[in-house]
Write an enzyme that holds these catalytic residues in place. Sequence first.
Site, PDB file in Angstrom:
ATOM      1  CE1 TYR A 156      -4.119  -0.966   0.424  1.00  0.00           C
ATOM      2  CE2 TYR A 156      -2.662  -3.452   0.579  1.00  0.00           C
ATOM      3  CZ  TYR A 156      -4.054  -2.809   0.737  1.00  0.00           C
ATOM      4  OH  TYR A 156      -5.099  -3.937   1.255  1.00  0.00           O
ATOM      5  CE  LYS A 221       2.666 -18.687   0.764  1.00  0.00           C
ATOM      6  NZ  LYS A 221       2.689 -19.645   0.950  1.00  0.00           N
TER       7      LYS A 221
END
Length: 386
Positions: A156, A221
Amino acid sequence: MQSALRSVQSVARRTASSATAGKRLTIGLIPADGIGREVIPAARQVLEALPSSVLAARVGFVDLDAGFEYFQKHGEALPEETLAALKSDCDGALFGAVSSPSHKVAGYSSPIVGLRKKLDLYANVRPVVSGAAATASGARRAIDMLIIRENTECLYVKDEQQHEGPDGKYALAKRRISERASRRAGEMAFAMALQRDGMRRLMDDADRTWKGRPKVTIVHKSNVLSVTDGLWRETVRGVHTGNAAYRDGVDVEEQLVDSMVYRMFREPEAFDVVVAPNMYGDIISDGAAALVGSLGLVPSANVGDNFVVGEPVHGSAPDIAGRNIANPIAAIRSAAMLLERTGHAAAALAIYRAVDCVLAAGNVRTPDLGGSSRTSEVADEVCKHL
Protein backbone atom coordinates in the site's frame (compact mmCIF):
# COMPACT_ATOMS: atom_id res chain seq x y z
CA MET A 1 -23.11 -11.94 30.44
CA GLN A 2 -25.73 -9.22 30.83
CA SER A 3 -24.76 -8.69 34.46
CA ALA A 4 -21.12 -8.38 33.46
CA LEU A 5 -22.02 -5.88 30.74
CA ARG A 6 -24.09 -3.88 33.20
CA SER A 7 -21.16 -3.84 35.61
CA VAL A 8 -18.75 -2.66 32.92
CA GLN A 9 -21.27 -0.08 31.73
CA SER A 10 -21.79 1.23 35.26
CA VAL A 11 -18.07 1.74 35.78
CA ALA A 12 -17.68 3.27 32.32
CA ARG A 13 -20.62 5.61 32.90
CA ARG A 14 -19.15 6.89 36.15
CA THR A 15 -15.77 7.38 34.50
CA ALA A 16 -17.30 9.13 31.50
CA SER A 17 -19.46 11.38 33.65
CA SER A 18 -16.57 12.59 35.77
CA ALA A 19 -14.03 12.85 32.98
CA THR A 20 -16.11 14.29 30.13
CA ALA A 21 -18.95 16.23 31.73
CA GLY A 22 -19.26 19.59 30.04
CA LYS A 23 -16.59 18.76 27.49
CA ARG A 24 -17.10 18.73 23.73
CA LEU A 25 -16.42 15.81 21.41
CA THR A 26 -15.93 16.97 17.83
CA ILE A 27 -16.14 14.35 15.10
CA GLY A 28 -15.12 14.91 11.50
CA LEU A 29 -17.52 13.32 8.99
CA ILE A 30 -16.07 12.24 5.63
CA PRO A 31 -18.80 10.36 3.70
CA ALA A 32 -16.63 10.30 0.52
CA ASP A 33 -18.21 8.14 -2.23
CA GLY A 34 -21.19 5.92 -2.95
CA ILE A 35 -23.06 4.54 0.05
CA GLY A 36 -20.70 6.42 2.34
CA ARG A 37 -23.06 9.34 1.86
CA GLU A 38 -25.89 7.24 3.31
CA VAL A 39 -24.28 5.22 6.11
CA ILE A 40 -22.31 8.09 7.66
CA PRO A 41 -25.46 10.20 8.18
CA ALA A 42 -27.05 7.10 9.76
CA ALA A 43 -24.12 6.82 12.17
CA ARG A 44 -24.41 10.52 12.97
CA GLN A 45 -28.12 10.05 13.72
CA VAL A 46 -27.28 7.34 16.28
CA LEU A 47 -24.56 9.45 17.87
CA GLU A 48 -26.97 12.36 18.20
CA ALA A 49 -29.58 10.07 19.79
CA LEU A 50 -27.30 8.96 22.63
CA PRO A 51 -28.74 9.98 26.00
CA SER A 52 -26.65 12.19 28.27
CA SER A 53 -26.68 9.42 30.88
CA VAL A 54 -24.13 7.50 28.80
CA LEU A 55 -22.44 10.34 26.88
CA ALA A 56 -21.86 13.39 29.03
CA ALA A 57 -19.82 15.20 26.40
CA ARG A 58 -21.51 17.54 23.94
CA VAL A 59 -21.08 16.13 20.43
CA GLY A 60 -20.32 18.35 17.46
CA PHE A 61 -19.66 17.47 13.84
CA VAL A 62 -17.53 18.90 11.05
CA ASP A 63 -18.50 17.98 7.47
CA LEU A 64 -15.41 17.32 5.36
CA ASP A 65 -14.62 16.42 1.74
CA ALA A 66 -12.56 13.62 0.21
CA GLY A 67 -12.99 10.79 -2.29
CA PHE A 68 -12.69 9.82 -5.94
CA GLU A 69 -15.74 11.83 -6.95
CA TYR A 70 -14.21 14.88 -5.26
CA PHE A 71 -10.98 14.17 -7.19
CA GLN A 72 -12.87 14.10 -10.48
CA LYS A 73 -14.28 17.55 -9.77
CA HIS A 74 -11.31 19.24 -8.08
CA GLY A 75 -8.20 17.27 -9.06
CA GLU A 76 -7.34 16.10 -5.54
CA ALA A 77 -8.77 13.26 -3.45
CA LEU A 78 -7.72 14.44 0.00
CA PRO A 79 -7.76 18.24 0.20
CA GLU A 80 -5.41 19.97 2.59
CA GLU A 81 -8.42 21.72 4.14
CA THR A 82 -9.76 18.35 5.29
CA LEU A 83 -6.44 17.34 6.83
CA ALA A 84 -6.06 20.70 8.53
CA ALA A 85 -9.57 20.52 10.00
CA LEU A 86 -9.00 17.00 11.32
CA LYS A 87 -5.78 18.04 13.01
CA SER A 88 -6.99 21.32 14.49
CA ASP A 89 -10.73 20.91 15.09
CA CYS A 90 -11.54 17.21 15.56
CA ASP A 91 -11.07 14.59 18.26
CA GLY A 92 -11.69 11.77 15.78
CA ALA A 93 -13.44 11.09 12.48
CA LEU A 94 -15.74 8.77 10.57
CA PHE A 95 -14.91 7.83 6.98
CA GLY A 96 -17.58 6.33 4.70
CA ALA A 97 -16.21 4.59 1.60
CA VAL A 98 -14.11 5.39 -1.44
CA SER A 99 -14.61 4.40 -5.09
CA SER A 100 -10.95 3.90 -5.96
CA PRO A 101 -10.70 2.83 -9.62
CA SER A 102 -9.20 -0.56 -10.48
CA HIS A 103 -7.06 1.05 -13.21
CA LYS A 104 -4.39 3.72 -12.92
CA VAL A 105 -5.69 7.29 -12.93
CA ALA A 106 -3.02 9.96 -13.25
CA GLY A 107 -2.70 12.07 -10.11
CA TYR A 108 -5.12 10.00 -8.04
CA SER A 109 -4.26 8.33 -4.74
CA SER A 110 -6.70 6.77 -2.28
CA PRO A 111 -7.74 9.33 0.36
CA ILE A 112 -8.19 6.74 3.12
CA VAL A 113 -4.66 5.45 2.51
CA GLY A 114 -3.49 9.07 2.62
CA LEU A 115 -5.31 9.68 5.91
CA ARG A 116 -3.71 6.62 7.47
CA LYS A 117 -0.24 7.81 6.51
CA LYS A 118 -0.60 11.53 7.23
CA LEU A 119 -2.31 11.02 10.61
CA ASP A 120 -0.02 8.09 11.47
CA LEU A 121 -2.94 5.70 11.96
CA TYR A 122 -0.69 2.69 12.06
CA ALA A 123 -3.14 -0.05 13.03
CA ASN A 124 -6.49 -1.04 11.57
CA VAL A 125 -8.58 -2.75 14.25
CA ARG A 126 -11.34 -5.00 12.89
CA PRO A 127 -13.55 -7.06 15.23
CA VAL A 128 -15.39 -10.01 13.69
CA VAL A 129 -18.03 -11.25 16.12
CA SER A 130 -20.98 -13.59 15.74
CA GLY A 131 -23.02 -15.66 18.16
CA ALA A 132 -23.35 -18.51 15.65
CA ALA A 133 -21.71 -18.07 12.25
CA ALA A 134 -21.92 -20.67 9.50
CA THR A 135 -18.58 -22.22 8.50
CA ALA A 136 -17.52 -23.93 5.27
CA SER A 137 -18.33 -27.32 6.79
CA GLY A 138 -21.91 -26.26 7.50
CA ALA A 139 -21.43 -26.10 11.26
CA ARG A 140 -22.46 -22.99 13.19
CA ARG A 141 -19.82 -21.80 15.64
CA ALA A 142 -19.47 -18.72 17.77
CA ILE A 143 -16.76 -16.28 16.65
CA ASP A 144 -14.97 -13.62 18.66
CA MET A 145 -11.98 -12.64 16.54
CA LEU A 146 -10.06 -9.38 16.41
CA ILE A 147 -7.95 -8.69 13.32
CA ILE A 148 -5.13 -6.16 13.67
CA ARG A 149 -3.94 -5.01 10.26
CA GLU A 150 -0.74 -2.99 9.91
CA ASN A 151 -2.03 0.12 8.22
CA THR A 152 0.75 2.13 6.57
CA GLU A 153 3.10 -0.11 4.59
CA CYS A 154 3.31 -3.34 2.57
CA LEU A 155 2.17 -2.93 -1.05
CA TYR A 156 0.00 0.00 0.00
CA VAL A 157 2.98 2.32 -0.33
CA LYS A 158 1.72 2.30 -3.96
CA ASP A 159 5.10 2.44 -5.65
CA GLU A 160 4.60 0.77 -9.03
CA GLN A 161 6.22 1.14 -12.42
CA GLN A 162 5.49 -0.32 -15.84
CA HIS A 163 8.29 -0.99 -18.30
CA GLU A 164 8.84 -2.28 -21.81
CA GLY A 165 10.99 -5.36 -22.21
CA PRO A 166 12.04 -7.65 -25.06
CA ASP A 167 8.99 -9.82 -24.36
CA GLY A 168 6.55 -6.94 -23.93
CA LYS A 169 5.35 -4.92 -20.96
CA TYR A 170 6.14 -5.83 -17.38
CA ALA A 171 5.28 -4.14 -14.09
CA LEU A 172 7.07 -3.90 -10.76
CA ALA A 173 5.66 -3.04 -7.34
CA LYS A 174 7.74 -2.23 -4.28
CA ARG A 175 6.71 -3.69 -0.93
CA ARG A 176 7.87 -2.02 2.27
CA ILE A 177 8.01 -3.79 5.65
CA SER A 178 9.80 -1.90 8.41
CA GLU A 179 10.79 -2.92 11.89
CA ARG A 180 9.09 0.15 13.37
CA ALA A 181 5.70 -0.42 11.74
CA SER A 182 5.79 -4.15 12.47
CA ARG A 183 6.64 -3.53 16.12
CA ARG A 184 3.80 -1.04 16.57
CA ALA A 185 1.26 -3.44 15.03
CA GLY A 186 2.57 -6.22 17.26
CA GLU A 187 2.31 -4.03 20.36
CA MET A 188 -1.31 -3.24 19.48
CA ALA A 189 -2.12 -6.93 19.00
CA PHE A 190 -0.64 -8.14 22.29
CA ALA A 191 -2.05 -5.22 24.27
CA MET A 192 -5.51 -5.84 22.83
CA ALA A 193 -5.25 -9.56 23.64
CA LEU A 194 -4.69 -8.72 27.32
CA GLN A 195 -7.43 -6.08 27.28
CA ARG A 196 -9.93 -8.55 25.80
CA ASP A 197 -8.96 -11.10 28.42
CA GLY A 198 -9.68 -8.59 31.15
CA MET A 199 -13.17 -7.96 29.76
CA ARG A 200 -13.86 -11.69 29.49
CA ARG A 201 -12.92 -12.26 33.11
CA LEU A 202 -15.92 -10.13 34.06
CA MET A 203 -18.24 -12.59 32.32
CA ASP A 204 -19.61 -15.93 33.45
CA ASP A 205 -17.62 -18.75 31.86
CA ALA A 206 -20.71 -20.03 30.06
CA ASP A 207 -21.11 -16.67 28.31
CA ARG A 208 -17.54 -16.43 27.04
CA THR A 209 -17.04 -17.22 23.36
CA TRP A 210 -13.27 -17.54 23.77
CA LYS A 211 -12.54 -19.64 26.83
CA GLY A 212 -8.79 -20.17 26.65
CA ARG A 213 -5.80 -17.99 27.41
CA PRO A 214 -5.44 -14.89 25.24
CA LYS A 215 -3.70 -15.76 21.99
CA VAL A 216 -2.15 -13.83 19.11
CA THR A 217 -1.79 -15.41 15.68
CA ILE A 218 0.97 -13.90 13.53
CA VAL A 219 0.14 -14.16 9.82
CA HIS A 220 2.91 -14.16 7.22
CA LYS A 221 4.29 -15.90 4.13
CA SER A 222 7.94 -15.97 5.08
CA ASN A 223 8.44 -19.38 3.47
CA VAL A 224 8.28 -17.45 0.16
CA LEU A 225 8.93 -13.80 1.10
CA SER A 226 11.76 -14.58 3.48
CA VAL A 227 13.16 -11.03 3.65
CA THR A 228 10.04 -8.85 4.00
CA ASP A 229 7.74 -11.29 5.76
CA GLY A 230 10.74 -12.64 7.60
CA LEU A 231 11.34 -9.21 9.13
CA TRP A 232 7.63 -8.90 9.99
CA ARG A 233 7.57 -12.31 11.69
CA GLU A 234 10.76 -11.75 13.67
CA THR A 235 9.76 -8.26 14.81
CA VAL A 236 6.26 -9.21 16.00
CA ARG A 237 7.65 -12.26 17.78
CA GLY A 238 10.23 -9.98 19.39
CA VAL A 239 7.42 -7.89 20.89
CA HIS A 240 6.19 -11.02 22.63
CA THR A 241 9.53 -12.28 23.88
CA GLY A 242 10.70 -8.81 24.94
CA ASN A 243 7.75 -7.98 27.21
CA ALA A 244 7.19 -10.02 30.37
CA ALA A 245 3.46 -9.25 30.50
CA TYR A 246 2.95 -10.50 26.97
CA ARG A 247 5.32 -13.42 27.40
CA ASP A 248 3.59 -14.66 30.56
CA GLY A 249 0.02 -13.71 29.70
CA VAL A 250 -0.46 -14.27 25.98
CA ASP A 251 0.08 -17.38 23.85
CA VAL A 252 1.49 -16.87 20.38
CA GLU A 253 1.27 -18.91 17.19
CA GLU A 254 2.06 -18.43 13.51
CA GLN A 255 -0.03 -19.08 10.41
CA LEU A 256 0.92 -18.88 6.75
CA VAL A 257 -1.57 -16.58 5.06
CA ASP A 258 -3.00 -19.22 2.71
CA SER A 259 -3.57 -21.74 5.49
CA MET A 260 -4.90 -18.90 7.64
CA VAL A 261 -7.70 -18.33 5.15
CA TYR A 262 -8.44 -22.06 5.02
CA ARG A 263 -8.52 -22.45 8.80
CA MET A 264 -10.51 -19.26 9.27
CA PHE A 265 -13.37 -20.68 7.21
CA ARG A 266 -13.11 -24.19 8.64
CA GLU A 267 -12.63 -23.33 12.31
CA PRO A 268 -12.95 -19.59 12.99
CA GLU A 269 -13.39 -20.26 16.69
CA ALA A 270 -9.67 -21.17 16.78
CA PHE A 271 -8.62 -17.51 16.58
CA ASP A 272 -8.56 -14.78 19.21
CA VAL A 273 -6.37 -11.88 18.00
CA VAL A 274 -4.86 -12.05 14.51
CA VAL A 275 -2.11 -9.65 13.39
CA ALA A 276 -1.11 -9.33 9.75
CA PRO A 277 0.73 -7.07 7.30
CA ASN A 278 -1.41 -4.58 5.41
CA MET A 279 -2.35 -6.61 2.31
CA TYR A 280 -2.96 -9.90 4.14
CA GLY A 281 -4.98 -8.12 6.82
CA ASP A 282 -7.18 -6.47 4.21
CA ILE A 283 -7.96 -9.77 2.50
CA ILE A 284 -8.46 -11.76 5.71
CA SER A 285 -10.82 -9.25 7.29
CA ASP A 286 -12.96 -8.89 4.17
CA GLY A 287 -13.17 -12.69 3.96
CA ALA A 288 -14.02 -12.96 7.64
CA ALA A 289 -17.05 -10.74 7.04
CA ALA A 290 -18.62 -13.64 5.12
CA LEU A 291 -18.57 -15.66 8.35
CA VAL A 292 -20.87 -13.19 10.10
CA GLY A 293 -23.29 -12.61 7.26
CA SER A 294 -22.29 -9.43 5.45
CA LEU A 295 -19.63 -6.77 4.95
CA GLY A 296 -22.38 -4.41 6.04
CA LEU A 297 -21.97 -5.62 9.63
CA VAL A 298 -18.20 -5.31 10.09
CA PRO A 299 -16.68 -2.11 11.52
CA SER A 300 -13.10 -0.98 11.88
CA ALA A 301 -11.03 1.75 13.46
CA ASN A 302 -7.85 3.25 12.03
CA VAL A 303 -5.87 3.87 15.19
CA GLY A 304 -2.80 5.91 16.00
CA ASP A 305 -1.36 7.26 19.22
CA ASN A 306 -3.20 10.58 18.90
CA PHE A 307 -6.14 10.09 16.53
CA VAL A 308 -8.72 7.54 15.40
CA VAL A 309 -10.85 7.26 12.26
CA GLY A 310 -13.79 4.86 12.33
CA GLU A 311 -14.42 3.21 8.96
CA PRO A 312 -16.87 0.50 7.87
CA VAL A 313 -15.04 -2.34 6.15
CA HIS A 314 -17.32 -2.33 3.11
CA GLY A 315 -16.67 -0.38 -0.07
CA SER A 316 -18.69 2.31 -1.84
CA ALA A 317 -21.11 -0.19 -3.50
CA PRO A 318 -21.98 2.03 -6.48
CA ASP A 319 -24.62 -0.46 -7.65
CA ILE A 320 -26.84 0.38 -4.68
CA ALA A 321 -25.72 3.93 -3.95
CA GLY A 322 -28.55 6.43 -3.55
CA ARG A 323 -31.24 3.76 -3.08
CA ASN A 324 -31.44 3.91 0.75
CA ILE A 325 -30.87 0.15 1.07
CA ALA A 326 -27.22 0.06 2.25
CA ASN A 327 -26.64 -1.60 5.60
CA PRO A 328 -25.58 1.11 8.10
CA ILE A 329 -24.64 -1.31 10.91
CA ALA A 330 -20.92 -1.36 10.05
CA ALA A 331 -20.79 2.46 10.08
CA ILE A 332 -22.78 2.62 13.33
CA ARG A 333 -20.47 0.08 14.98
CA SER A 334 -17.47 2.04 13.65
CA ALA A 335 -18.88 5.11 15.39
CA ALA A 336 -19.03 3.08 18.61
CA MET A 337 -15.39 2.05 18.13
CA LEU A 338 -14.51 5.73 17.74
CA LEU A 339 -16.26 6.50 21.02
CA GLU A 340 -14.49 3.60 22.72
CA ARG A 341 -11.06 4.77 21.55
CA THR A 342 -11.72 8.37 22.66
CA GLY A 343 -12.64 7.40 26.22
CA HIS A 344 -16.43 7.16 25.99
CA ALA A 345 -16.86 3.49 26.83
CA ALA A 346 -20.40 3.75 28.22
CA ALA A 347 -21.69 5.36 25.03
CA ALA A 348 -19.91 2.75 22.91
CA LEU A 349 -21.47 -0.06 24.93
CA ALA A 350 -24.90 1.49 24.54
CA ILE A 351 -24.53 1.45 20.75
CA TYR A 352 -23.14 -2.09 20.66
CA ARG A 353 -26.04 -3.36 22.73
CA ALA A 354 -28.65 -1.46 20.69
CA VAL A 355 -27.25 -2.92 17.46
CA ASP A 356 -27.21 -6.41 18.97
CA CYS A 357 -30.87 -6.02 19.96
CA VAL A 358 -31.84 -4.99 16.43
CA LEU A 359 -29.95 -7.88 14.86
CA ALA A 360 -31.36 -10.38 17.35
CA ALA A 361 -34.93 -9.25 16.72
CA GLY A 362 -34.42 -9.67 12.96
CA ASN A 363 -37.49 -7.71 11.93
CA VAL A 364 -35.52 -4.79 10.45
CA ARG A 365 -32.95 -6.03 7.95
CA THR A 366 -31.45 -4.53 4.81
CA PRO A 367 -31.29 -6.63 1.59
CA ASP A 368 -27.75 -7.87 2.24
CA LEU A 369 -29.18 -9.76 5.23
CA GLY A 370 -32.19 -11.07 3.35
CA GLY A 371 -34.61 -8.31 4.33
CA SER A 372 -36.21 -5.33 2.62
CA SER A 373 -35.66 -2.55 5.16
CA ARG A 374 -34.22 0.84 4.29
CA THR A 375 -30.99 2.32 5.60
CA SER A 376 -32.99 4.96 7.44
CA GLU A 377 -35.28 2.35 9.03
CA VAL A 378 -32.32 0.47 10.50
CA ALA A 379 -30.87 3.69 11.92
CA ASP A 380 -34.27 4.57 13.43
CA GLU A 381 -34.54 1.13 15.02
CA VAL A 382 -31.07 1.35 16.57
CA CYS A 383 -31.97 4.73 18.03
CA LYS A 384 -35.11 3.26 19.60
CA HIS A 385 -33.00 0.66 21.42
CA LEU A 386 -30.66 3.28 22.90
